[in-house]
Design a protein around this motif. Structure first.
Motif, mmCIF file in Angstrom:
data_model
loop_
_atom_site.group_PDB
_atom_site.id
_atom_site.type_symbol
_atom_site.label_atom_id
_atom_site.label_comp_id
_atom_site.label_asym_id
_atom_site.label_seq_id
_atom_site.Cartn_x
_atom_site.Cartn_y
_atom_site.Cartn_z
ATOM 1 N N THR A 133 0.861 -1.180 0.000
ATOM 2 C CA THR A 133 0.000 0.000 0.000
ATOM 3 C C THR A 133 0.901 1.235 0.000
ATOM 4 O OG1 THR A 133 -0.105 0.232 2.412
ATOM 5 C CG2 THR A 133 -1.680 -1.287 1.385
ATOM 6 N N ALA A 134 0.301 2.408 0.016
ATOM 7 C CA ALA A 134 1.088 3.632 0.066
ATOM 8 C C ALA A 134 1.869 3.739 1.370
ATOM 9 C CB ALA A 134 0.170 4.847 -0.094
ATOM 10 N N GLN A 135 1.450 3.010 2.398
ATOM 11 C CA GLN A 135 2.112 3.059 3.699
ATOM 12 C C GLN A 135 3.275 2.064 3.815
ATOM 13 O OE1 GLN A 135 -1.431 3.292 3.496
ATOM 14 N NE2 GLN A 135 -0.964 5.480 3.626
ATOM 15 N N ALA A 181 -7.248 0.478 -9.212
ATOM 16 C CA ALA A 181 -7.091 1.418 -8.091
ATOM 17 C C ALA A 181 -8.419 1.687 -7.393
ATOM 18 C CB ALA A 181 -6.478 2.725 -8.585
ATOM 19 N N ASN A 182 -8.363 1.748 -6.073
ATOM 20 C CA ASN A 182 -9.486 2.132 -5.201
ATOM 21 C C ASN A 182 -10.645 1.132 -5.208
ATOM 22 O OD1 ASN A 182 -8.144 4.598 -4.522
ATOM 23 N ND2 ASN A 182 -8.870 5.472 -6.467
ATOM 24 N N ASN A 216 -12.903 -1.795 -3.777
ATOM 25 C CA ASN A 216 -13.208 -2.410 -2.497
ATOM 26 C C ASN A 216 -13.000 -3.913 -2.645
ATOM 27 O OD1 ASN A 216 -13.960 -0.125 -0.952
ATOM 28 N ND2 ASN A 216 -15.943 -0.087 -1.997
ATOM 29 N N ARG A 248 -10.461 -4.037 2.142
ATOM 30 C CA ARG A 248 -9.474 -3.004 1.870
ATOM 31 C C ARG A 248 -9.799 -2.284 0.572
ATOM 32 N NH1 ARG A 248 -4.631 -4.530 4.737
ATOM 33 N NH2 ARG A 248 -3.725 -2.589 3.917
ATOM 34 N N ASN A 249 -9.379 -1.027 0.478
ATOM 35 C CA ASN A 249 -9.476 -0.297 -0.792
ATOM 36 C C ASN A 249 -8.197 0.485 -1.060
ATOM 37 O OD1 ASN A 249 -9.615 1.814 1.015
ATOM 38 N ND2 ASN A 249 -11.610 2.573 0.322
ATOM 39 N N ASP A 250 -7.115 0.110 -0.351
ATOM 40 C CA ASP A 250 -5.855 0.848 -0.459
ATOM 41 C C ASP A 250 -4.730 0.016 -1.053
ATOM 42 O OD1 ASP A 250 -5.685 -0.919 1.637
ATOM 43 O OD2 ASP A 250 -4.597 0.443 2.972
ATOM 44 N N ILE A 251 -5.068 -1.092 -1.692
ATOM 45 C CA ILE A 251 -4.036 -2.020 -2.146
ATOM 46 C C ILE A 251 -3.471 -1.597 -3.506
ATOM 47 C CG2 ILE A 251 -3.601 -4.389 -2.887
ATOM 48 C CD1 ILE A 251 -5.630 -5.265 -0.794
ATOM 49 N N ILE A 252 -2.151 -1.534 -3.577
ATOM 50 C CA ILE A 252 -1.455 -1.279 -4.839
ATOM 51 C C ILE A 252 -1.140 -2.597 -5.534
ATOM 52 C CG2 ILE A 252 0.632 -0.325 -5.900
ATOM 53 C CD1 ILE A 252 0.727 1.695 -3.596
#
Length: 270
Positions: free
Chosen positions: A113-115, A215-216, A218, A230-234
């Motif tokens: 993810t972005a994190q 992207a984005n 669900n 999740r909806n933040d997965i790259i």
């Protein structure tokens, strides 16, 4: 030697737990919840999955075994009326320092993810599915695009997990001595825009699979019995876990194909 018991919580499993504690005491084994050498699962396969995830950070020194009290216990070698024999063989193995175990491969999941990157392990399988729409994702093998997937989802299974959800998806049953993972489609949509192989894929331990969802989206992820939305997965990378395997204590022979026959076919032969 230290042991712990994880049970399903029903009356039969609780009674068996108390009986096992009484039987094993005479062999000098110590009941230890924090860091046991052997974990006994009493229940079904779901109970053993709970036990695995509870101790997944201690796999280097823990071996699992199971008493099956449900309808289908693929990981469990023992039946309720064999608890006395199990306690005897476990106690003798502990006193002789002769604990024999088989080792099964695991699937490692790296979620980007972005994190940053989150790393997880699964004993049976990892799945991802669309929540409010079909899943759309690119599937790469060893950093090369293989296909663009659209459908209900994708299942990544271990060899031991190949007899679980993977089997219902038409995947192959794989012997757990093979260091491999299996990719199976869940209701893929094939048209002139989205094309998939339409068959399961086996990857050896030196290969990896990367899934890049749109992207984005669900997405519902599952790791064995654990679920998260999740909806933040790259991207998600799946591969055979390096240097990590689950150990199952074997106090008597129980060949894999005998286990398959008993679980899915039975002993009645025409």
């Amino acid at each position: 030697m230290k042991y712990n018991v994880i049970h399903r919580g029903d009356d039969i499993s609780i009674q068996l737990m108390h009986r096992f504690h009484e039987l094993i005491r005479q062999y000098g084994l110590i009941h230890e919840e924090a860091s046991p050498d052997i974990v006994l699962s009493i229940g079904g396969d779901g109970t053993l999955l709970h036990a695995f995830h509870q101790y997944k950070d201690q796999l280097d020194h823990i071996a699992f075994t199971g008493i099956h009290t449900g309808r289908l216990g693929f990981y469990a070698d023992w039946k309720p009326d064999e608890v006395e024999l199990l306690a005897q063989l476990m106690g003798e193995s502990a006193n002789q320092n002769d604990l024999r175990a088989v080792k099964y491969p695991l699937v490692e999941i790296q979620i980007t993810t972005a994190q940053g990157i989150e790393t997880e392990l699964a004993l049976n399988e990892f799945t991802l599915k669309g929540v409010d729409a079909t899943l759309v994702a690119q599937l790469h093998i060893n950093d090369e695009l293989l296909e663009t997937f659209r459908g209900d989802g994708i299942c990544i299974s271990t060899p031991s997990g190949s007899t679980a959800y993977n089997k219902s998806l038409g995947g192959a049953i794989v012997h757990p001595s093979l260091d491999a993972i299996q990719i199976a489609e869940i209701a893929s949509i094939n048209n002139r825009v989205f094309r998939t192989l339409g068959s399961p894929i086996l990857l050896p331990k030196h290969h990896h699979c990367d899934i890049y969802p749109r992207a984005n989206q669900n997405i519902l992820l599952s790791l064995d019995h654990l679920y998260m939305q999740r909806n933040d997965i790259i991207s998600i990378r799946s591969l055979v876990a390096a240097g990590k395997k689950v150990k199952f204590a074997r106090f008597r022979p129980f060949p894999f194909w005998s286990r398959v026959r008993e679980a899915f076919i039975g002993y009645d032969m025409v």
